[in-house]
Design a protein around this motif. Structure first.
Motif, PDB file in Angstrom:
ATOM      1  N   THR B 167      34.880  -3.205  -4.559  1.00  0.00           N
ATOM      2  CA  THR B 167      34.931  -3.867  -3.252  1.00  0.00           C
ATOM      3  C   THR B 167      34.535  -5.338  -3.344  1.00  0.00           C
ATOM      4  O   THR B 167      34.380  -5.998  -2.320  1.00  0.00           O
ATOM      5  N   GLN B 168      34.364  -5.803  -4.531  1.00  0.00           N
ATOM      6  CA  GLN B 168      33.974  -7.191  -4.772  1.00  0.00           C
ATOM      7  C   GLN B 168      32.677  -7.540  -4.053  1.00  0.00           C
ATOM      8  O   GLN B 168      32.511  -8.641  -3.523  1.00  0.00           O
ATOM      9  N   SER B 169      31.795  -6.589  -4.013  1.00  0.00           N
ATOM     10  CA  SER B 169      30.497  -6.828  -3.360  1.00  0.00           C
ATOM     11  C   SER B 169      29.363  -6.619  -4.355  1.00  0.00           C
ATOM     12  O   SER B 169      28.229  -6.386  -3.958  1.00  0.00           O
ATOM     13  N   GLU B 170      29.691  -6.681  -5.658  1.00  0.00           N
ATOM     14  CA  GLU B 170      28.652  -6.439  -6.649  1.00  0.00           C
ATOM     15  C   GLU B 170      27.717  -7.641  -6.747  1.00  0.00           C
ATOM     16  O   GLU B 170      28.174  -8.787  -6.673  1.00  0.00           O
ATOM     17  N   PRO B 171      26.431  -7.372  -6.879  1.00  0.00           N
ATOM     18  CA  PRO B 171      25.516  -8.508  -7.056  1.00  0.00           C
ATOM     19  C   PRO B 171      25.682  -9.095  -8.436  1.00  0.00           C
ATOM     20  O   PRO B 171      26.299  -8.509  -9.313  1.00  0.00           O
ATOM     21  N   ARG B 172      25.074 -10.221  -8.590  1.00  0.00           N
ATOM     22  CA  ARG B 172      25.274 -10.938  -9.851  1.00  0.00           C
ATOM     23  C   ARG B 172      24.769 -10.154 -11.051  1.00  0.00           C
ATOM     24  O   ARG B 172      25.317 -10.205 -12.134  1.00  0.00           O
ATOM     25  N   GLU B 173      23.681  -9.437 -10.838  1.00  0.00           N
ATOM     26  CA  GLU B 173      23.047  -8.767 -11.960  1.00  0.00           C
ATOM     27  C   GLU B 173      23.681  -7.422 -12.310  1.00  0.00           C
ATOM     28  O   GLU B 173      23.266  -6.757 -13.260  1.00  0.00           O
ATOM     29  N   ALA B 174      24.696  -7.029 -11.516  1.00  0.00           N
ATOM     30  CA  ALA B 174      25.276  -5.692 -11.702  1.00  0.00           C
ATOM     31  C   ALA B 174      25.785  -5.480 -13.130  1.00  0.00           C
ATOM     32  O   ALA B 174      25.621  -4.403 -13.705  1.00  0.00           O
ATOM     33  N   TYR B 175      26.375  -6.511 -13.668  1.00  0.00           N
ATOM     34  CA  TYR B 175      26.979  -6.362 -14.998  1.00  0.00           C
ATOM     35  C   TYR B 175      25.918  -6.175 -16.084  1.00  0.00           C
ATOM     36  O   TYR B 175      26.110  -5.440 -17.037  1.00  0.00           O
ATOM     37  N   ALA B 176      24.812  -6.852 -15.869  1.00  0.00           N
ATOM     38  CA  ALA B 176      23.719  -6.671 -16.835  1.00  0.00           C
ATOM     39  C   ALA B 176      23.156  -5.264 -16.732  1.00  0.00           C
ATOM     40  O   ALA B 176      22.861  -4.619 -17.738  1.00  0.00           O
ATOM     41  N   TYR B 177      23.033  -4.784 -15.492  1.00  0.00           N
ATOM     42  CA  TYR B 177      22.550  -3.414 -15.323  1.00  0.00           C
ATOM     43  C   TYR B 177      23.505  -2.414 -15.972  1.00  0.00           C
ATOM     44  O   TYR B 177      23.077  -1.449 -16.597  1.00  0.00           O
ATOM     45  N   ALA B 178      24.780  -2.639 -15.762  1.00  0.00           N
ATOM     46  CA  ALA B 178      25.759  -1.713 -16.348  1.00  0.00           C
ATOM     47  C   ALA B 178      25.661  -1.723 -17.860  1.00  0.00           C
ATOM     48  O   ALA B 178      25.766  -0.689 -18.518  1.00  0.00           O
ATOM     49  N   PHE B 179      25.432  -2.885 -18.393  1.00  0.00           N
ATOM     50  CA  PHE B 179      25.321  -3.015 -19.848  1.00  0.00           C
ATOM     51  C   PHE B 179      24.028  -2.384 -20.364  1.00  0.00           C
ATOM     52  O   PHE B 179      23.998  -1.707 -21.389  1.00  0.00           O
TER      53      PHE B 179
END
Lengths: 594, 401
Positions: B167-179
Motif C-alpha cells: 500500500t506504499q505506506s511502509e515506514p522508512r525502517e521497514a526494510y531494515a526490519y525485514a532484513f
C-alpha cells in the motif's frame, strides 16, 4: 484529511529498537486516504496468540536418532602428563601484569621448541620481557639456562612471539622474535650464540611501529629460501584508549575493535642476504588485520604453500598461493572465515592436523569464552566445514577462552588429540561476566575418539595439570626423545610448564626428522604421507602455529598397533618426491633428501 | 359530562393521530436541533475548557446517541481535559468505524495507550483498526511495526511490512526490519518491554521479549557494539541466570514460539542434536512459518548426513525468509560437503553482502549518517535473494527503476 492526522507530528510512533533510530534516506511513503473497510479489530489481535491447534505439531515426522542403548564413551585413563619444568630446570615465572590489564598487558607470550645446536635434543625458548630466555636441553631430563651466553640479552624490549627457521641455509635454526613495536632477527652462530641481524637483513627493529604477533618461516615462492610472514595486531599506544568499561565501574582492557587494525607483512628472502617486503597488493591487502596466529599448509597439493591467518574477532583469512608471488584470500568460500553460525572467530590459536585420518589436513582454532572452539574439517577441493558440534568440541569448549592450539597424539594410537591452553584476557573477567567466567582457566587435553568425538581428559589428570593458568603460547615437542610427545605451555602469570608425557602405552610411533637440500635444510613445507594398508598418516613440516609459538619441527606419528609403515612418501619443498618402503616403527628417522 | 369526556377523548385521539402522523417529520428536526444544540454547547464548553460541563453534556449525548462519534469524541476530550485518561481512551475507542472522526479518535487512543496509560496492546489494537479503515495510514503502520518489532512478534511484523509495501505506506525502517527479522535486539527494546511490564506484569509478550532482547553483558559496553557478534554468539554468552529465566518462562508459556526457538538455537550452539530434535518435535504448527525452525530441522538432517533433506529444509526456510543469511551459511556448509563449489560461491557471496549490510545498518544512528549506498545494497540484496516484493518497494522509495 486523515493523512494530516497521521503525520508524524500528530502521531508519534514508537522510538522502537536501536535499529529503528536510524532513518533510511529515502522519500516518505505517501499516505493518502482511501477509507474502505469499517470493521473493528479486537484489541486482543495485537497479542501473539498461542497456536490455535494445541495438538498440531510442525515437524511430527522428524526422526530422533537418539540411541537409548548408546554407551557413553570414556577416554582412556592411562594418558598421563606430569609437569617437570621445575624439576628439569626449566624455570621461569612470568610476572603478574598491571591491574587492570590493558590489551597489551594481556597479550601474552609464546615459546619455541627447537634444536639450536643440532645435538638431537630439542631446546626451549621462552619469550619474555625484557628479553627471551633460552634453555639448552642437556639430554632429555635437564635444561640449562643459556640466555647469558646466547647473546639474547642484547636487545631489551616488550617481546611477544617467536618463530624458528634457517633463513640463511647454513643448517642452523635461526630465530625471529616479535614484540610491541619491536622485531628482532637473530642469526644462529655455530649453534652457540645468536647475532642480531635485524637491520642487516632489511628489517626494522621497531617493526615499523607495528604491534607484532605470530610469525613464521616458510618458502612461499619455491626458491628454496625461507620467507618470513609477520602478523601485526592493532594500533595501540599512548594516544589510544587503554580501558573500556564493561559494567558500571568495572574496567578492563579494550577489545581489538576499539583500535585500528594492522595488517601482516610477507618478507621475501633474497638468497639469505636480505629480506624484502612483498607489496601488500600481492596478498596481505586482502586480509582483515588484527592477526594473531598463522598456520601454513598446502591446501591442494600443488606444491605451493598457503596459509591461514586467525584474526581477533573478525573473519579469518586463508591466503591461497597462486604461484606468481600473489595470494588470493579464499577464506569465505573455503568455509574457514567464520564458525558455522556465521560469527567471526576470535582466533588466538590454530593448527593443522588430520584428526579424522581421511588424508586431508583439518584446522583447529580456539575462540572467545562462550563461543566454541572450532575444527574446520577438510572435505576436499579446498573446502572445509566446521565440525565442532559433531565432535562435541562445541559444547565442551564453550567455557574456555583459548589461546595456543596444537594437534598431538597423546598415546600414539594414530588419532590426533588436541592440546589447548586457556585463560581470559580480562583479569577481572569474573567481575565483568560473572563468577562462571574466570581469568585463570585450566588447559584442555582433548582425546580423539577415532575422529568422531573429542573428550577433555584434563579432569583425569594430576592436580598440576588441572590448575588454572593464564594460558597463552604453547608447543609440542618430544624433549626426551622417548616417542611420546611432551607439551610446553606459557602461563603468562605463572611458571613455565613442561608436561612430560608419561602415558603407558604399547602403541608404536615414528618420528621423522627431515633434512632437505640447501638452502631449505630443515625441509620446511615438506608434505609427508605414510600408509599402512588402508590407513593413512599425513603431516607437513611446519613448526609455526599455536599462538606466538613454534613447535618441534620433527613430524611425529602415533602408529597404534602398526610396527611399520608400508610406504612413507615425502614431497620435498623442491617438488621432488621420495618414497621409502617398509619403514619400521619406534625410531627417530632422519631422512635426507636424495 | 359525557359530552365533555367524548370531546377530551376525541382531542386526545386527534393529538395522537397528529403526533403519529407528524412524528416522522418532526423528530428528525427535533433531533437535529438537539444534536446541534448539544454540539454547540459541547463545542462552547470545550473551547472554554469547561471540562466538567462538557463531560455532563457528552454523557447525556452518548446516552441519547450511543452511535454518535462526535458525542464520543467530546466525551473523550472532556475526559482528557479532566485528565481521566482511562475514560478518555474508552470514549475515543467507542467512536464507530463509520464515523468520519474514527481515525483521529483512534490516533488519540493510540497516543494515550502508548504513553500515559502504558497499555500498548490497546494502542496496537487502535493502530490495527486504523489500518483496517485506511490501509495507507503510514503513521499507524509505523507504530504497529515498531510495536511488533519490540515485542518480537516476527510473523506479524513481516506481514505488516509486506502490507505496507503493497500500500506504499511502509515506514522508512521497514526494510531494515525485514532484513534483520530474526536478529532484532536492542537496549531500547528491553527498556520498552520493561516499561510495559509495569502495567501488565503478567503479559507473556512483554515477559518473553524483555528477556529475549537481553544481550550479553558485553553488549552494554562499547565492546559488544564494536564486536558486532552474531545472535548465536550473544546467546551462548548469556549468563546462566538469564538462561534460567528463559527456562522458567518456557515452563510457564510452553507454546511460546520465541522461547522454543531460543532454546533450540541454544541447543544448536552446543551441538546437541538430540536436544534440538526434541524441541523441534514439540514445535507447534505455527513454527512452519518461521525460517529458524526450518534451519534447525535442516541442521538435524545435516548432522545425520541426510544432505537432501537438509537442503530441502534450508530451502523451505529461505522460501519464508529469502534474506536469512544464517540459513544460507548452513546451506553453504551442506553444499561444501556435496562439493558443489558454484553454489557455495553464490551463497558465500550473499552471506558476505548480508554481513556487510548488517554492519552498516547497525552503525546507523541518525538520518544524517545514512549511507545511501547501503540502501541500494539492501535493495539489490533483496532482489538477488529472490525477494522481489521488498526489492521493488525499496527501489521505489529510492527512486530507482
Amino acid at each position: 484529511m486523515i493523512s494530516t492526522f497521521l503525520s508524524a507530528s500528530h502521531f508519534r510512533p514508537l522510538r522502537g529498537l536501536a535499529m529503528l533510530l536510524f532513518v533510511l534516506g529515502c522519500r516518505d511513503a505517501g499516505s493518502t486516504t482511501t477509507t474502505q473497510d469499517f470493521s473493528h479489530t479486537s484489541p486482543s489481535s495485537a497479542v501473539q496468540s498461542p497456536p490455535d491447534d494445541s495438538t498440531g505439531l510442525a515437524f511430527p515426522a522428524l526422526k530422533s536418532h537418539r540411541d537409548p542403548h548408546r554407551v557413553e564413551i570414556t577416554a582412556p585413563t592411562e594418558i598421563q602428563f606430569v609437569d617437570v619444568a621445575e624439576e628439569w630446570g626449566l624455570q621461569h615465572h612470568w610476572p603478574e601484569q598491571p591491574r587492570p590489564m590493558t590489551a597489551l598487558d594481556a597479550f601474552g607470550a609464546g615459546c619455541a621448541a627447537f634444536d639450536y645446536d643440532n645435538d638431537g635434543w630439542q631446546d626451549v625458548l621462552l619469550v619474555a620481557t625484557p628479553h627471551p630466555i633460552l634453555f639448552h636441553n642437556d639430554g632429555g631430563n635437564h635444561f640449562t639456562n643459556v640466555t647469558e651466553q646466547s647473546g639474547l640479552k642484547s636487545l631489551a624490549g616488550r617481546w611477544t612471539g617467536c618463530s624458528i627457521g634457517d633463513f640463511d641455509g647454513d643448517g642452523l635454526l635461526d630465530l625471529v622474535v616479535t614484540g610491541y613495536h619491536q622485531l628482532a632477527l637473530w642469526k644462529n652462530q655455530r649453534g652457540q650464540q645468536f647475532q642480531d641481524v635485524t637491520q642487516a637483513m632489511g628489517l626494522d627493529p621497531t617493526n615499523q611501529g607495528y604491534w607484532g604477533a605470530s610469525s613464521g618461516f616458510m618458502d612461499l615462492d619455491g626458491d628454496g629460501w625461507l620467507d618470513l610472514v609477520i602478523l601485526n595486531y592493532v594500533i595501540f599506544g599512548p594516544e589510544t584508549q587503554k580501558y573500556c568499561e564493561y559494567t558500571p565501574g568495572v574496567k578492563s582492557g579494550c577489545g581489538p575493535k576499539t583500535y585500528l587494525p594492522e595488517r601482516g607483512q610477507i618478507w621475501k628472502n633474497m638468497a639469505g642476504k636480505s629480506l624484502q617486503l612483498i607489496p601488500s597488493e600481492q596478498g596481505m591487502q586482502q586480509t582483515h588485520g588484527v592477526g594473531l596466529v598463522l598456520a601454513f599448509t598446502d591446501l591442494d597439493d600443488d606444491g605451493r604453500i598457503d596459509f591461514y591467518i586467525g584474526n581477533d574477532g573478525v573473519v579469518a583469512d586463508l591466503l591461497y598461493n597462486q604461484g606468481t608471488g600473489h595470494f588470493e584470500n579464499i577464506a569465505a568460500v573455503a568455509g574457514v572465515a567464520t564458525s558455522d553460525n556465521g560469527g567471526a572467530v576470535s582466533a588466538m590459536g590454530a593448527d593443522w592436523g588430520d584428526f579424522d585420518r581421511d588424508g586431508r589436513l583439518d584446522l583447529a582454532v580456539t575462540n572467545w569464552f562462550g563461543d566454541s572452539f572450532v575444527i574446520f574439517q577438510s572435505v576436499g577441493n579446498r573446502l572445509f566445514v566446521d565440525c565442532a558440534k559433531r565432535t562435541d568440541l562445541a559444547r565442551s569448549s564453550k567455557n574456555r577462552l583459548g589461546f595456543g592450539a596444537k594437534w598431538v597424539d597423546f598415546e600414539n594410537d594414530g588419532w590426533l588429540d588436541l592440546f589447548f591452553v586457556n585463560g581470559h584476557v580480562y583479569d577481572n573477567s569474573a567481575e565483568i561476566h560473572g563468577p562462571g567466567v574466570p581469568f585463570r582457566q585450566p588447559m584442555s587435553l582433548y582425546w580423539n575418539d577415532r575422529g568422531q568425538k573429542l573428550i577433555d581428559i584434563v579432569p583425569k589428570q594430576r592436580a598440576e595439570i588441572q590448575r588454572p593458568m593464564v594460558g597463552r603460547g604453547s608447543a609440542t615437542v618430544d624433549f626426551d626423545n622417548d616417542g611420546r610427545v611432551d607439551l610446553l605451555a606459557v602461563d603468562f602469570e605463572g611458571p613455565a610448564m613442561l608436561l612430560q608425557n608419561r602415558t603407558e602405552t604399547t602403541s608404536h610411533w615414528l618420528k621423522l626428522d627431515l633434512r632437505g637440500k640447501a638452502p631449505n635444510r630443515f625441509a620446511y613445507g615438506a608434505r609427508l604421507v605414510g600408509r599402512r594398508g588402508d590407513q593413512v598418516w599425513i603431516s607437513d613440516v611446519s613448526p609455526a602455529s599455536s599462538y606466538l609459538s613454534s613447535s618441534d619441527p620433527r613430524v611425529h606419528w602415533g602408529l597404534g598397533e602398526n610396527t611399520r609403515l608400508d610406504t612413507l612418501t615425502i614431497h620435498w619443498p623442491s617438488g621432488a618426491e621420495q618414497t621409502l618402503q617398509n619403514v619400521a616403527a619406534d625410531q627417530i628417522l632422519q631422512i635426507s633428501q636424495d | 359530562m359525557f359530552m365533555n369526556r367524548r370531546i377530551v377523548l376525541v382531542c386526545v385521539a386527534s393529538l395522537i393521530l397528529i403526533t403519529a402522523v407528524a412524528a416522522p417529520f418532526v423528530y428528525p428536526i427535533w433531533s437535529e436541533l438537539r444534536r446541534a444544540d448539544l454540539a454547540e454547547t459541547c463545542g462552547a464548553a470545550k473551547s472554554e475548557r469547561r471540562w466538567n460541563e462538557l463531560q455532563r453534556l457528552a454523557d447525556r449525548w452518548t446516552a441519547w446517541e450511543p452511535e454518535n462519534g462526535e458525542a464520543w469524541m467530546y466525551r473523550g476530550q472532556a475526559a482528557s481535559g479532566r485528565q481521566d485518561w482511562e475514560q478518555a481512551l474508552a470514549s475515543f475507542w467507542q467512536v464507530p468505524d463509520s464515523d468520519p472522526q474514527v481515525v483521529p479518535a483512534l490516533i488519540e487512543v493510540s497516543k494515550l495507550a502508548f504513553t500515559r496509560l502504558n497499555n500498548p496492546l490497546k494502542g496496537a489494537a487502535a493502530c490495527e483498526r486504523i489500518l483496517q479503515i485506511d490501509p495507507r495510514a503510514a503513521g499507524a503502520r509505523q507504530q504497529l511495526i515498531g510495536f511488533y518489532a519490540a515485542t518480537l512478534q516476527r510473523e506479524k511484523l513481516l506481514r505488516q511490512i509486506q502490507q505496507g509495501v503493497e500500500t506504499q505506506s511502509e515506514p522508512r525502517e521497514a526494510y531494515a526490519y525485514a532484513f534483520l527479522l530474526y536478529t532484532l535486539r536492542s537496549k531500547e527494546g528491553i527498556d520498552l518491554n520493561e516499561r510495559w511490564l509495569k502495567s501488565s506484569p503478567d503479559e507473556e509478550l512483554f515477559l518473553v521479549a524483555s528477556i529475549l532482547q537481553l544481550p550479553d553483558p558485553k553488549t552494554d559496553s562499547q565492546e559488544i557494539d564494536l564486536f558486532a557478534r552474531t545472535e548465536a554468539e550473544v546467546r551462548t554468552s548469556l549468563g546462566p541466570a538469564k538462561r534460567e529465566r528463559v527456562n522458567q518462562l518456557r515452563e510457564r508459556f510452553p507454546k511460546n514460539l520465541e522461547l522454543l526457538a531460543f532454546q533450540a538455537e541454544e541447543r544448536f550452539d552446543a551441538g546437541d542434536i538430540d536436544g534440538v530434535t526434541a524441541l523441534l518435535l514439540q514445535a507447534p504448527t505455527t513454527a512452519k512459518q518461521d525460517s529458524r525452525f526450518w534451519r534447525m530441522k535442516g541442521w538435524v538432517h545435516e548432522s545425520h548426513n541426510e544432505w537432501d533433506d537438509a537442503v530441502a529444509a534450508y530451502g523451505e526456510g529461505l522460501r519464508r525468509h529469502p534474506v536469512d543469511w544464517t540459513t544460507m551459511i548452513r546451506l553453504a556448509a551442506v553444499e561444501r560437503r556435496r562439493n558443489n563449489r558454484t553454489e557455495v560461491e553464490r551463497l558465500t557471496q550473499l552471506v558476505d553482502r548480508a554481513q556487510e549490510i548488517r554492519r552498516k545498518l547497525r552503525n546507523l544512528t541518525a538520518a544524517e549518517s545514512v549511507n545511501p549506498t547501503a540502501l541500494i545494497e539492501l535493495a539489490d540484496f533483496f532482489q538477488d535473494c529472490g525477494d522481489t516484493h521488498m526489492s521493488q518497494g525499496l527501489n521505489r522509495r529510492l527512486g530507482r527503476k
